[in-house]
Design a protein around this motif. Sequence first.
Motif, PDB file in Angstrom:
ATOM      1  N   VAL A 225       0.850  -1.192   0.000  1.00  6.58           N
ATOM      2  CA  VAL A 225       0.000   0.000   0.000  1.00  6.58           C
ATOM      3  C   VAL A 225       0.883   1.238   0.000  1.00  6.58           C
ATOM      4  CG1 VAL A 225      -1.757   1.346   1.210  1.00  6.58           C
ATOM      5  CG2 VAL A 225      -1.836  -1.151   1.298  1.00  6.58           C
ATOM      6  N   LYS A 226       0.587   2.178  -0.891  1.00  8.29           N
ATOM      7  CA  LYS A 226       1.275   3.466  -0.914  1.00  8.29           C
ATOM      8  C   LYS A 226       0.240   4.566  -0.683  1.00  8.29           C
ATOM      9  CE  LYS A 226       3.956   6.539  -3.937  1.00  8.29           C
ATOM     10  NZ  LYS A 226       4.547   6.691  -5.300  1.00  8.29           N
ATOM     11  N   VAL A 227       0.478   5.402   0.313  1.00  8.29           N
ATOM     12  CA  VAL A 227      -0.374   6.551   0.614  1.00  8.29           C
ATOM     13  C   VAL A 227       0.430   7.803   0.273  1.00  8.29           C
ATOM     14  CG1 VAL A 227      -1.561   7.835   2.429  1.00  8.29           C
ATOM     15  CG2 VAL A 227      -1.590   5.323   2.452  1.00  8.29           C
ATOM     16  N   TYR A 228      -0.131   8.688  -0.554  1.00  4.53           N
ATOM     17  CA  TYR A 228       0.658   9.847  -0.952  1.00  4.53           C
ATOM     18  C   TYR A 228      -0.214  11.060  -1.268  1.00  4.53           C
ATOM     19  CZ  TYR A 228      -0.529   8.471  -5.789  1.00  4.53           C
ATOM     20  OH  TYR A 228      -1.197   8.129  -6.938  1.00  4.53           O
ATOM     21  N   THR A 229       0.443  12.203  -1.335  1.00  2.00           N
ATOM     22  CA  THR A 229      -0.190  13.460  -1.741  1.00  2.00           C
ATOM     23  C   THR A 229       0.635  14.037  -2.884  1.00  2.00           C
ATOM     24  OG1 THR A 229       1.142  14.785  -0.229  1.00  2.00           O
ATOM     25  CG2 THR A 229      -0.936  13.922   0.623  1.00  2.00           C
ATOM     26  N   VAL A 230       0.128  15.124  -3.451  1.00  3.87           N
ATOM     27  CA  VAL A 230       0.824  15.811  -4.530  1.00  3.87           C
ATOM     28  C   VAL A 230       1.212  17.203  -4.039  1.00  3.87           C
ATOM     29  CG1 VAL A 230       0.639  16.714  -6.883  1.00  3.87           C
ATOM     30  CG2 VAL A 230      -0.418  14.518  -6.300  1.00  3.87           C
ATOM     31  N   LEU A 231       2.477  17.533  -4.182  1.00  3.63           N
ATOM     32  CA  LEU A 231       2.954  18.849  -3.743  1.00  3.63           C
ATOM     33  C   LEU A 231       2.099  19.978  -4.332  1.00  3.63           C
ATOM     34  CD1 LEU A 231       6.817  18.299  -4.064  1.00  3.63           C
ATOM     35  CD2 LEU A 231       5.516  18.575  -1.953  1.00  3.63           C
ATOM     36  N   PRO A 232       1.856  21.059  -3.573  1.00  2.00           N
ATOM     37  CA  PRO A 232       2.507  21.422  -2.299  1.00  2.00           C
ATOM     38  C   PRO A 232       1.879  20.769  -1.062  1.00  2.00           C
ATOM     39  CG  PRO A 232       0.988  23.141  -2.947  1.00  2.00           C
ATOM     40  CD  PRO A 232       0.964  22.130  -4.062  1.00  2.00           C
ATOM     41  N   GLU A 233       0.879  19.887  -1.247  1.00  2.00           N
ATOM     42  CA  GLU A 233       0.301  19.205  -0.104  1.00  2.00           C
ATOM     43  C   GLU A 233       1.333  18.268   0.518  1.00  2.00           C
ATOM     44  OE1 GLU A 233      -1.335  18.895   2.528  1.00  2.00           O
ATOM     45  OE2 GLU A 233      -3.310  18.929   1.598  1.00  2.00           O
ATOM     46  N   ASN A 234       1.246  18.099   1.840  1.00  2.00           N
ATOM     47  CA  ASN A 234       2.086  17.120   2.530  1.00  2.00           C
ATOM     48  C   ASN A 234       1.426  16.769   3.853  1.00  2.00           C
ATOM     49  OD1 ASN A 234       3.824  18.896   4.721  1.00  2.00           O
ATOM     50  ND2 ASN A 234       3.357  20.084   2.883  1.00  2.00           N
ATOM     51  N   PHE A 235       1.923  15.716   4.489  1.00  2.00           N
ATOM     52  CA  PHE A 235       1.316  15.225   5.721  1.00  2.00           C
ATOM     53  C   PHE A 235       1.950  15.865   6.954  1.00  2.00           C
ATOM     54  CE2 PHE A 235       0.768  11.503   2.837  1.00  2.00           C
ATOM     55  CZ  PHE A 235      -0.618  11.471   2.832  1.00  2.00           C
ATOM     56  N   ASN A 236       1.097  16.222   7.903  1.00  2.00           N
ATOM     57  CA  ASN A 236       1.563  16.551   9.250  1.00  2.00           C
ATOM     58  C   ASN A 236       1.687  15.289  10.091  1.00  2.00           C
ATOM     59  OD1 ASN A 236       2.005  19.290   9.093  1.00  2.00           O
ATOM     60  ND2 ASN A 236      -0.037  19.868   9.837  1.00  2.00           N
ATOM     61  N   SER A 237       0.854  14.271   9.747  1.00  2.00           N
ATOM     62  CA  SER A 237       0.917  13.015  10.498  1.00  2.00           C
ATOM     63  C   SER A 237       0.208  11.901   9.748  1.00  2.00           C
ATOM     64  CB  SER A 237       0.284  13.170  11.888  1.00  2.00           C
ATOM     65  OG  SER A 237      -1.118  13.388  11.779  1.00  2.00           O
ATOM     66  N   ILE A 238       0.653  10.682   9.993  1.00  2.00           N
ATOM     67  CA  ILE A 238      -0.041   9.448   9.615  1.00  2.00           C
ATOM     68  C   ILE A 238      -0.130   8.613  10.885  1.00  2.00           C
ATOM     69  CG2 ILE A 238       0.089   7.288   8.316  1.00  2.00           C
ATOM     70  CD1 ILE A 238      -0.598   9.558   6.515  1.00  2.00           C
ATOM     71  N   LYS A 239      -1.337   8.161  11.226  1.00  2.00           N
ATOM     72  CA  LYS A 239      -1.505   7.455  12.490  1.00  2.00           C
ATOM     73  C   LYS A 239      -2.644   6.444  12.396  1.00  2.00           C
ATOM     74  CE  LYS A 239      -4.589  11.061  14.279  1.00  2.00           C
ATOM     75  NZ  LYS A 239      -4.822  12.036  15.381  1.00  2.00           N
ATOM     76  N   LEU A 240      -2.848   5.698  13.482  1.00  2.00           N
ATOM     77  CA  LEU A 240      -3.928   4.708  13.585  1.00  2.00           C
ATOM     78  C   LEU A 240      -3.957   3.801  12.355  1.00  2.00           C
ATOM     79  CD1 LEU A 240      -6.732   6.944  15.139  1.00  2.00           C
ATOM     80  CD2 LEU A 240      -5.161   5.394  16.310  1.00  2.00           C
ATOM     81  N   VAL A 241      -2.788   3.302  11.991  1.00  2.00           N
ATOM     82  CA  VAL A 241      -2.668   2.402  10.838  1.00  2.00           C
ATOM     83  C   VAL A 241      -3.129   1.015  11.248  1.00  2.00           C
ATOM     84  CG1 VAL A 241      -1.059   1.355   9.210  1.00  2.00           C
ATOM     85  CG2 VAL A 241      -0.780   3.768   9.889  1.00  2.00           C
ATOM     86  N   ASP A 242      -3.979   0.408  10.424  1.00  2.00           N
ATOM     87  CA  ASP A 242      -4.511  -0.918  10.704  1.00  2.00           C
ATOM     88  C   ASP A 242      -4.445  -1.799   9.466  1.00  2.00           C
ATOM     89  OD1 ASP A 242      -6.016   0.792  12.870  1.00  2.00           O
ATOM     90  OD2 ASP A 242      -6.363  -1.296  13.452  1.00  2.00           O
ATOM     91  N   PHE A 243      -4.046  -3.045   9.648  1.00  2.00           N
ATOM     92  CA  PHE A 243      -4.160  -4.087   8.632  1.00  2.00           C
ATOM     93  C   PHE A 243      -4.972  -5.223   9.246  1.00  2.00           C
ATOM     94  CE2 PHE A 243      -0.496  -1.960   6.820  1.00  2.00           C
ATOM     95  CZ  PHE A 243      -0.640  -2.162   5.451  1.00  2.00           C
ATOM     96  N   GLY A 244      -6.027  -5.656   8.550  1.00  2.00           N
ATOM     97  CA  GLY A 244      -6.864  -6.716   9.115  1.00  2.00           C
ATOM     98  C   GLY A 244      -7.401  -7.640   8.037  1.00  2.00           C
TER      99      GLY A 244
END
Length: 216
Positions: A157-176
């Motif tokens: 899995v790849k999670v991404y944005t396109v500049l100039p957007e960017n992440f302040n945080s990635i959290k509560l990651v779950d795989f089930g």
Amino acid sequence: MKNLHKAMVAISISAAAMVSVSARADIVSSTSSSWQTSSTSWNVDTNNDNVSSFKAHVGSELINISTVGIVDTGSGNATATPGTKDTLFTSITFDPTNNVFTSFSFQGQLAILGDIFVEVNDNFGITFTFTNVPKSSVFGPFGAAAVAGSGQYIDKVKVYTVLPENFNSIKLVDFGNYTVAGAVPEPSTWAMMLLGFFGVGFLAYRRKNQGHVRLA
């Protein structure tokens, strides 16, 4: 009659293709959080400072993680945040070592309000890309899940944005192992399928009347 014959062949082929596509296994976007438990949550192995790769576990399964942009994390059910180096955190890739998960979910926060993309590779080598348009810079849950009975598992899995957007945080990651019910075909799809079956029957009828039926 030749033109009619060709048209019916085309309809039959198109309908057969549509049946094939509708029966193909699928992975779909999901915002469900009902399946998430402590056993499906990621646990980052150690504290990380200014890294672009680290490891986590979900249960006994190892997840290799890489980022575009330098990040910091805590340990346990941690949050990944931009590191102290002057880089933008624009992408995070999760690479489970085994194909055992059917669902993925995460939450987080954007630096500004923009689109989020989730690219899922399955165990058949198919890639699915979903777009999330959050209403707030704080977003989630968002992710993907396999259709029940499809035999599909999440390979990466790849999670991404396109500049100039960017992440302040990635959290509560779950795989089930959450799955969703398969979609019911649209009325137009049923109509094409029926036309296809009619075409096959019509061609068989024509061949029989023209003496093209071979006896064993």
